[in-house]
Design a protein around this motif. Structure first.
Motif, PDB file in Angstrom:
ATOM      1  N   ILE A 147       0.755  -1.142   0.017  1.00  0.00           N
ATOM      2  CA  ILE A 147       0.073  -0.102   0.075  1.00  0.00           C
ATOM      3  C   ILE A 147       0.921   1.323   0.077  1.00  0.00           C
ATOM      4  N   VAL A 153      -4.649   1.737  -5.230  1.00  0.00           N
ATOM      5  CA  VAL A 153      -4.876   0.449  -4.513  1.00  0.00           C
ATOM      6  C   VAL A 153      -6.325  -0.026  -4.839  1.00  0.00           C
ATOM      7  N   PHE A 155      -8.890  -2.549  -3.496  1.00  0.00           N
ATOM      8  CA  PHE A 155      -9.232  -3.050  -2.295  1.00  0.00           C
ATOM      9  C   PHE A 155     -10.357  -4.561  -2.633  1.00  0.00           C
ATOM     10  N   LEU A 174      -6.395   1.953   4.664  1.00  0.00           N
ATOM     11  CA  LEU A 174      -6.392   2.662   3.408  1.00  0.00           C
ATOM     12  C   LEU A 174      -6.592   4.084   3.345  1.00  0.00           C
ATOM     13  N   VAL A 181      -8.171   4.917  -3.951  1.00  0.00           N
ATOM     14  CA  VAL A 181      -8.545   3.398  -3.720  1.00  0.00           C
ATOM     15  C   VAL A 181      -9.910   2.885  -4.539  1.00  0.00           C
ATOM     16  N   LEU A 205     -15.994   3.793   1.176  1.00  0.00           N
ATOM     17  CA  LEU A 205     -14.956   4.050   0.365  1.00  0.00           C
ATOM     18  C   LEU A 205     -15.442   4.512  -1.201  1.00  0.00           C
TER      19      LEU A 205
END
Length: 234
Positions: A147, A153, A155, A174, A181, A205
């Motif tokens: 990360i 990223v 996820f 995160l 993300v 997110l």
């Protein structure tokens, strides 16, 4: 035998001069070798990939040429959510080991990937557990390093299981990273299962991206969105 101050100064000056001379020789040798290597390339019929690599060389302030680092996409998530299957789907070939047994991927594993003429480094990680110990703790640490070193990223969450307490721990990690993300709702094999992905909005997110890593459903759309935020150089 004693050494006077003047003799000591002369010795030190001589050592400094020698060090500078050796440094100059090293630079000259490196430059001459690089020039010789470039000259020999004229004798070869380079393919497009090799030519593209050479064209991407960048000269630093010291005059040394280097290749800019490819942007990095890291894939993280708890064990057995389909991270390695997603890696294989993005690569378009079977590279990552895929098994139902958690912990098969224990280290960070990097691959060269490409999408729409954009090259990047893809990093597969082991399953992240917040209270892991021993080798499992090492797996979690590798995921945290991935990360930190990434530009984007992914996820991955098993949408058919839903968000777990482990997933919520990963979300906190995160958010602290400050990296872009993408929440990947994996194992959505058809449109009837998409409401399961929508339930992941509560992780905070943003929009979940429903995909089926095994069947390839939704992966192309996900990659298109990643390319919009992925930098050209890491």
């Amino acid at each position: 035998m004693s050494t006077t101050g003047d003799e000591f100064d002369e010795t030190a000056a001589g050592e400094d001069h020698l060090a500078d001379t050796l440094a100059d020789l090293d630079e000259e040798l490196a430059e001459s070798r690089a020039a010789a290597l470039r000259a020999t390339l004229d004798d070869y019929d380079l393919d497009e990939d090799d030519a593209a690599v050479l064209a991407g060389l960048v000269a630093g302030e010291d005059g040394i040429e280097y290749l800019p680092a490819l942007p990095v996409v890291a894939i993280v998530g708890r064990p057995n959510v389909g991270k390695s299957a997603l890696v294989n789907r993005i690569l378009g070939r079977r590279e990552a080991v895929v098994e139902d047994t958690p912990g098969v991927t224990r280290d960070r594993v990097t691959y060269k990937a490409e999408w729409m003429d954009r090259r990047f480094t893809l990093v597969d990680t082991g399953g992240w557990e917040p209270d892991a110990r021993g080798i499992d703790r090492s797996v979690a640490a590798q995921a945290e390093v991935a990360i930190d070193l990434s530009d984007v990223v992914l996820f991955v969450v098993d949408a058919m299981v839903g968000a777990t307490s482990t997933d919520e721990h990963v979300v906190k990690l995160l958010r602290k990273s400050g990296k872009p993300v993408f929440l990947v709702a994996n194992k959505i094999d058809d449109a009837r299962q998409e409401p399961e992905a929508a339930a992941l909005w509560n992780l905070g997110l943003g929009e979940p991206h429903p995909v089926s890593a095994i069947h390839g459903r939704g992966v192309a759309d996900l990659l298109d969105e990643i390319m919009k935020v992925l930098p050209d150089v890491s």
